[in-house]
Design a protein around this motif. Structure first.
Motif, mmCIF file in Angstrom:
data_model
loop_
_atom_site.group_PDB
_atom_site.id
_atom_site.type_symbol
_atom_site.label_atom_id
_atom_site.label_comp_id
_atom_site.label_asym_id
_atom_site.label_seq_id
_atom_site.Cartn_x
_atom_site.Cartn_y
_atom_site.Cartn_z
ATOM 1 N N LEU A 285 0.824 -1.207 0.000
ATOM 2 C CA LEU A 285 0.000 0.000 0.000
ATOM 3 C C LEU A 285 0.858 1.256 0.000
ATOM 4 O O LEU A 285 1.916 1.285 0.630
ATOM 5 C CB LEU A 285 -0.904 0.035 1.237
ATOM 6 N N GLU B 176 -3.123 5.253 -0.293
ATOM 7 C CA GLU B 176 -4.066 4.129 -0.279
ATOM 8 C C GLU B 176 -4.451 3.750 1.146
ATOM 9 O O GLU B 176 -5.624 3.515 1.437
ATOM 10 C CB GLU B 176 -3.473 2.922 -1.006
ATOM 11 N N LYS C 237 -6.838 6.309 2.621
ATOM 12 C CA LYS C 237 -8.216 6.143 2.138
ATOM 13 C C LYS C 237 -8.923 4.995 2.856
ATOM 14 O O LYS C 237 -10.116 5.080 3.148
ATOM 15 C CB LYS C 237 -8.231 5.918 0.629
ATOM 16 N N LYS D 43 -3.031 11.213 3.523
ATOM 17 C CA LYS D 43 -1.708 10.597 3.420
ATOM 18 C C LYS D 43 -0.698 11.360 4.276
ATOM 19 O O LYS D 43 0.280 10.791 4.746
ATOM 20 C CB LYS D 43 -1.255 10.484 1.972
#
Length: 95
Positions: free
Chosen positions: A17, A21, A24, A30
């Motif tokens: 990941l 990602e 989310k 992030k």
């Protein structure tokens, strides 16, 4: 806090990941993931729970409050157990 930072980064990478990602998946940015991985901040309890769910690990493991060893290398270490059948030896062994 440094062990938590190391573990979250290690888990993210081993699951393929990106920070975006993972963010989310747990409904955060992030940038927040980056702060956690650098040790600059700690997530809320809700976020910790979400991270545990994503990575399928215990909270104790994620926080570094366990007895697991995180290895830097990809080598696997095992534990060999010897089964002693009944009856066990009761007389001392002389040398």
């Amino acid at each position: 806090m440094l062990l938590f930072a190391k573990r979250i980064k290690e888990l993210r990478k081993s699951n393929g990941l990106t920070q975006e990602e993972l963010g989310k998946l747990v409904n955060i940015s992030k940038v927040s993931i980056s702060f956690y991985e650098s040790g600059a901040r700690m997530p809320s309890l809700d976020t910790l729970t979400a991270l545990c769910d994503v990575f399928k690990v215990d909270l104790e493991y994620l926080l570094g409050q366990d007895n697991y060893v995180v290895e830097e290398s990809k080598k696997e270490y095992g534990l060999s157990l010897i089964h002693i059948s009944e009856p066990t030896r009761r007389t001392p062994i002389s040398y």
